[in-house]
Design an enzyme around this catalytic site. Structure first.
Site, short mmCIF file in Angstrom:
data_model
loop_
_atom_site.label_atom_id
_atom_site.label_comp_id
_atom_site.label_asym_id
_atom_site.label_seq_id
_atom_site.Cartn_x
_atom_site.Cartn_y
_atom_site.Cartn_z
N LYS A 116 106.83 -7.57 4.34
CA LYS A 116 105.61 -6.76 4.34
C LYS A 116 104.37 -7.60 4.68
O LYS A 116 103.48 -7.14 5.38
CB LYS A 116 105.42 -6.09 2.99
CG LYS A 116 106.48 -5.04 2.66
CD LYS A 116 106.11 -4.34 1.34
CE LYS A 116 107.31 -3.72 0.64
NZ LYS A 116 107.86 -2.53 1.26
N GLU A 200 97.51 -5.77 -3.07
CA GLU A 200 96.79 -4.70 -2.37
C GLU A 200 95.93 -3.92 -3.33
O GLU A 200 96.29 -3.76 -4.49
CB GLU A 200 97.79 -3.69 -1.82
CG GLU A 200 98.31 -3.96 -0.48
CD GLU A 200 99.32 -2.91 -0.04
OE1 GLU A 200 99.97 -3.19 0.96
OE2 GLU A 200 99.45 -1.84 -0.66
N HIS A 235 108.10 5.32 -7.42
CA HIS A 235 107.83 4.92 -6.04
C HIS A 235 108.97 5.29 -5.10
O HIS A 235 109.12 4.71 -4.02
CB HIS A 235 107.54 3.42 -5.92
CG HIS A 235 106.37 2.98 -6.74
ND1 HIS A 235 105.12 3.51 -6.58
CD2 HIS A 235 106.28 2.07 -7.73
CE1 HIS A 235 104.30 2.94 -7.46
NE2 HIS A 235 104.98 2.07 -8.16
N GLU A 275 105.08 3.81 7.84
CA GLU A 275 104.62 4.45 6.61
C GLU A 275 103.15 4.13 6.36
O GLU A 275 102.74 2.97 6.40
CB GLU A 275 105.45 3.97 5.42
CG GLU A 275 106.90 4.38 5.50
CD GLU A 275 107.69 4.12 4.21
OE1 GLU A 275 108.67 4.84 3.97
OE2 GLU A 275 107.33 3.19 3.45
N GLU A 296 104.14 -0.13 5.64
CA GLU A 296 105.28 -0.90 6.15
C GLU A 296 105.93 -0.09 7.25
O GLU A 296 105.66 1.10 7.42
CB GLU A 296 106.30 -1.16 5.03
CG GLU A 296 106.95 0.11 4.49
CD GLU A 296 108.18 -0.18 3.64
OE1 GLU A 296 108.72 -1.30 3.71
OE2 GLU A 296 108.61 0.74 2.93
N ASN A 298 109.76 0.93 8.52
CA ASN A 298 111.19 0.92 8.26
C ASN A 298 111.91 0.99 9.61
O ASN A 298 111.77 1.97 10.34
CB ASN A 298 111.59 2.08 7.35
CG ASN A 298 111.03 1.91 5.95
OD1 ASN A 298 110.94 0.79 5.44
ND2 ASN A 298 110.62 2.99 5.33
N ARG A 300 114.72 1.65 10.99
CA ARG A 300 116.01 2.33 10.91
C ARG A 300 115.78 3.82 10.88
O ARG A 300 114.64 4.28 10.85
CB ARG A 300 116.71 1.92 9.61
CG ARG A 300 115.81 2.20 8.39
CD ARG A 300 116.52 1.97 7.08
NE ARG A 300 115.60 1.77 5.97
CZ ARG A 300 115.08 2.73 5.21
NH1 ARG A 300 115.33 3.99 5.47
NH2 ARG A 300 114.27 2.45 4.22
P1 ADP Z 1 109.08 0.31 -0.33
O1 ADP Z 1 109.47 -0.75 0.63
O2 ADP Z 1 109.66 0.09 -1.69
O3 ADP Z 1 109.28 1.67 0.22
P2 ADP Z 1 106.23 0.72 0.09
O4 ADP Z 1 105.29 -0.37 0.42
O5 ADP Z 1 106.63 1.62 1.21
O6 ADP Z 1 107.51 0.07 -0.58
O7 ADP Z 1 105.62 1.58 -1.10
C1 ADP Z 1 106.40 2.53 -1.80
C2 ADP Z 1 105.50 3.54 -2.49
O8 ADP Z 1 104.58 2.90 -3.39
C3 ADP Z 1 104.61 4.33 -1.57
O9 ADP Z 1 105.27 5.43 -1.00
C4 ADP Z 1 103.46 4.72 -2.48
O10 ADP Z 1 103.82 5.81 -3.28
C5 ADP Z 1 103.31 3.53 -3.38
N1 ADP Z 1 102.29 2.59 -2.87
C6 ADP Z 1 102.49 1.57 -2.02
N2 ADP Z 1 101.36 0.91 -1.74
C7 ADP Z 1 100.39 1.53 -2.45
C8 ADP Z 1 98.98 1.30 -2.62
N3 ADP Z 1 98.35 0.31 -2.03
N4 ADP Z 1 98.29 2.14 -3.44
C9 ADP Z 1 98.92 3.14 -4.08
N5 ADP Z 1 100.23 3.39 -3.98
C10 ADP Z 1 100.98 2.60 -3.17
P1 ADP Z 2 113.58 6.08 2.83
O1 ADP Z 2 112.71 4.88 3.06
O2 ADP Z 2 114.23 6.65 4.05
O3 ADP Z 2 113.00 7.08 1.93
P2 ADP Z 2 114.87 4.73 0.78
O4 ADP Z 2 113.71 3.84 0.64
O5 ADP Z 2 115.27 5.60 -0.34
O6 ADP Z 2 114.77 5.62 2.08
O7 ADP Z 2 116.08 3.83 1.23
C1 ADP Z 2 117.06 4.36 2.05
C2 ADP Z 2 118.37 3.86 1.58
O8 ADP Z 2 118.41 2.51 1.87
C3 ADP Z 2 118.57 4.03 0.11
O9 ADP Z 2 119.32 5.14 -0.18
C4 ADP Z 2 119.23 2.75 -0.28
O10 ADP Z 2 120.64 2.91 -0.24
C5 ADP Z 2 118.85 1.80 0.77
N1 ADP Z 2 117.81 0.84 0.43
C6 ADP Z 2 116.62 0.73 1.03
N2 ADP Z 2 115.95 -0.32 0.59
C7 ADP Z 2 116.74 -0.89 -0.33
C8 ADP Z 2 116.61 -2.04 -1.15
N3 ADP Z 2 115.57 -2.82 -1.10
N4 ADP Z 2 117.61 -2.33 -1.99
C9 ADP Z 2 118.69 -1.56 -2.03
N5 ADP Z 2 118.87 -0.49 -1.27
C10 ADP Z 2 117.92 -0.15 -0.43
MG MG Z 3 108.40 2.39 1.88
#
Ligand code: ADP
Ligand code: ADP
Ligand code: MG
Length: 671
Positions: A116, A200, A235, A275, A296, A298, A300
């Site tokens: 990230k 952040e 989250h 995202e 971020e 993704n 895929r």
């Molecule tokens: P992940 O890789 O686990 O998906 P993300 O960076 O996409 O992590 O964040 C996951 C979720 O966390 C977001 O969908 C949002 O709900 C929350 N989130 C992330 N960054 C922020 C932020 N700066 N402020 C508030 N909520 C956040």
């Molecule tokens: P999306 O970002 O499409 O909402 P998720 O964040 O739920 O999807 O992740 C999609 C799938 O990828 C999950 O069901 C899980 O199996 C896998 N996954 C994604 N990130 C991770 C992680 N950091 N650790 C383990 N599994 C993950």
């Molecule tokens: Mg995310």
């Protein structure tokens, strides 16, 4: 186009990819672990190769074995699905080295977006807006603290390598920062093998809006509009919809173009999702005031891709296959249009009333609404399980995705609620009822969306009894009568339950609903009239068989119901909601109030991450003793009472079953 592909995944996504491959006349090869020998995705493919043990590291993450399986079966390409190897740049590289096509972006794009912090530096240079924060390489705790103080609280600490909602800590005050940082780094190193973090600004009441992008090898890149995934718990996404309610054409174009710029900055090819976190200072319906920031990318296919398919009419897996085969994107930006509205609900094996703890078990009953599978339609269910299958502790807790479409959001919502009502699962706890409460909540129905919706509305979402208890009891009684009739025929004289045709006779039923006892008294009147009393509700009970279920009338209430009997449990499903009543055998009341004594047991199957105590330690009630991990979530296990730790019965890393004794504690003697 390819003649044969290998699908390096399991469950619904493997089945999803296989469905499109089959439609295009492409042969499919499944891979499977020990636990998945009988799985649906194995049956869904033309060939299947066993690749190892049940734990992902022994099978779905063993990429040498997977490459070997592809070569052995003559597959030309590998689709990684999502999760597992889908964002593993080494695997993408290894595919290429082995002469196989990786159905996904180039390894360089995965690498660029993999961390990230680094991806933010890249996006900054590409002019994509970022959340105010620190994403530098220097990880000195004092520097991170200063940066957090500068950004201003609340801040979010994120593991740079994190994903799946893991590795994030919200910090409200400067004095809490150091401890939160240490805990975040610990989780990051354990889960992702990398303890780098970024800091952040924590956006208040934000929406999560993401853009589906697609690139091809000719340098074209388009966006397939947005998905709103604001409804989350821990989250993690729960409901996803497209288009985003309240979105304006202008903002859509701006976000779409920013996402394309992000993708082009890394020479993106294939399906990807950018995202954004969206600040809504003007409230829920003021798109002009909305600020969006890159979170971020993704690299895929996303779990929620079907909602985009529903509103665009495009099969995204087909696009992936075409692009991977070197063909240009099937459509240009100007040819893409949004039609209607789509919503996806993730049906998970979990217990919403207990902190969304993942659940395992077998799908003793699994009934779906009338639907299509893996194809765009008004009601679509994507899943990789059948009735009787187990939801094991090894993999994700998602059972199925329910995707509905309508001309309007209102119509889609109505279809979603109806489809959820027709989803009947027995054998493990699920979030189906909870999803119905969310879908019908005022906040969701009126699109007052932000990521705190579930937390904010929790009083209304959790404390709801969908079926009034008297009606549930009446249904359970009716079911019992029907079962007895079916067993004994309709001859009243053959009955052995005390009922006689010439006398008024009472029968007592006792049920347990949760921990509450529900007593029902049935009185047989003349001419077959039945009277029922449940608590202080009294009335005539009328019932008859209707279709596969029952139609029951009692005390001004009238409902159809399906009842599934599992031992003593009566699982009642009505259009209004579900209820479970346990029929109490009046003779089986012995042994009540048994205590767990000095045993501390695992609340769910999973892996022991760490112990916070050792033998000889004195502990007090509520003190954290151990951390377990199950299905992407960590759970802290606390001492049930004061005492002294006698023995730790497992080691970190061990897989344990539900109810396994983790720690032996000698309870403190009460003074
Ligand atoms: P992940 O890789 O686990 O998906 P993300 O960076 O996409 O992590 O964040 C996951 C979720 O966390 C977001 O969908 C949002 O709900 C929350 N989130 C992330 N960054 C922020 C932020 N700066 N402020 C508030 N909520 C956040
Ligand atoms: P999306 O970002 O499409 O909402 P998720 O964040 O739920 O999807 O992740 C999609 C799938 O990828 C999950 O069901 C899980 O199996 C896998 N996954 C994604 N990130 C991770 C992680 N950091 N650790 C383990 N599994 C993950
Ligand atoms: Mg995310």
């Amino acid at each position: 186009m390819f003649k044969k592909i290998l699908i390096a995944n399991r469950g619904e996504i493997a089945c999803r990819v296989a469905a499109t491959a089959q439609r295009l006349g492409i042969q499919t090869v499944a891979v499977y672990s020990d636990a998945d020998a009988q799985a649906q995705h194995v049956a869904a493919c033309d060939e299947a190769i066993h690749i190892g043990g049940s734990a992902p590291k022994d099978s779905y993450l063993r990429w040498e074995r997977i490459l070997q399986a592809a070569q052995q079966t003559g597959a030309q390409a590998i689709h990684p699905g999502y999760g597992f190897l889908s964002e593993n740049e080494d695997f993408a590289q290894a595919c290429q080295a082995a002469g196989l096509v990786f159905i996904g972006p180039p390894a360089s794009a995965i690498r660029a977006m993999g961390l990230k912090a680094e991806s933010k530096q890249l996006m900054e240079r590409a002019g994509v807006p970022l959340v105010p924060g620190y994403h530098g390489a220097d990880q000195d705790p004092a520097l991170l603290q200063r940066e957090a103080d500068r950004i201003g609280y609340p801040v979010l600490i994120k593991a740079s390598a994190g994903g799946g909602g893991k590795g994030m800590r919200l910090v409200e005050r400067s004095e809490d920062f150091a401890a939160a940082l240490a805990s975040c780094q610990r989780e990051a190193i354990n889960s992702f093998g990398n303890d780098a973090v970024l800091v952040e600004k924590y956006v208040l009441r934000p929406r999560h809006i993401e853009i589906q992008v697609f690139g091809d090898t000719q340098g074209n890149c388009v966006y397939l509009f947005e998905r709103d995934c604001s409804v989350q718990r821990r989250h993690q996404k729960v409901l996803e919809e497209a288009p985003a309610p309240g979105m304006s054409e202008a903002l859509r174009k701006k976000m779409g173009e920013a996402a394309v710029a992000a993708a082009q900055a890394v020479n993106y090819v294939g399906a990807g999702t950018v995202e954004f976190i969206v600040e809504q200072p003007g409230g829920y319906d003021a798109p002009d005031a909305m600020q969006f920031y890159f979170m971020e990318m993704n690299t895929r296919l996303q779990v929620e891709h079907p909602v985009t398919e529903a509103i665009t009419g495009e099969d995204l897996v087909e696009w992936q296959l075409r692009v991977a085969a070197g063909q240009p994107l099937p459509k240009q930006q100007s040819e893409l249009k949004i039609i209607g509205h789509a919503i996806e609900a993730r049906i998970c094996a979990e217990n919403p009333d207990n902190g969304f703890l993942p659940a395992t078990g077998s799908l003793q009953v699994y009934r779906k609404p009338a639907c299509s599978s893996f194809a765009i339609s008004d009601v679509r269910v994507d899943d990789g399980v059948r009735e009787g299958d187990a939801i094991s502790p090894f993999y994700d807790s998602m059972i199925a995705k329910l995707i509905v479409r309508g001309d309007t959001r209102e119509q889609a919502l109505a279809r979603l609620d109806a489809a959820l009502a027709q989803t009947q699962i027995v054998g493990l706890s699920t979030n189906v009822q909870f999803l119905r409460h969310v879908v019908t909540s005022h906040a969701f129905a009126t699109a007052k969306l932000d990521t705190a919706l579930i937390e904010r509305e929790k009083a209304a979402l959790f404390d709801q009894t969908a079926v009034p208890t008297p009606l549930a009891a009446a249904i359970a009684v009716a079911q019992q009568l029907q079962a007895e009739q079916a067993l004994q025929g309709n001859d009243p004289f053959s009955r052995r339950d005390g009922w006689q045709s010439h006398a008024v006779v009472r029968r007592n039923f006792s049920f347990l609903q949760g921990s509450a006892t529900v007593d029902a008294v049935l009185t047989y009147g003349r001419q077959g009239v039945l009277q029922l009393q449940v608590g202080d509700v009294q009335g005539d009970l009328q019932w008859r068989v209707q279709g596969a279920g029952l139609l029951v009338e009692f005390a001004e209430e009238r409902s159809t119901a399906d009842v599934h009997v599992q031992g003593d449990a009566r699982h009642i499903f009505t259009p209004r909601g579900a209820a479970v009543l346990e029929l109490q055998d009046p003779l089986a009341h012995a042994g009540e109030g048994h205590s767990e004594g000095g045993r501390l047991t695992a609340p769910m199957p999973g892996k022991v991450v760490s112990f916070a105590v050792q033998a000889g330690d004195t502990v007090t009630k509520g003190q954290p003793l151990a951390v377990m991990e199950a299905m992407k979530m960590e759970h802290t296990i606390a001492a049930p009472a004061d005492g002294v730790v006698q023995e730790l019965l497992y080691a970190p890393g061990d897989q344990v079953t539900e109810g396994a004794e983790l720690i032996r504690i000698e309870a403190a003697v009460a003074a």
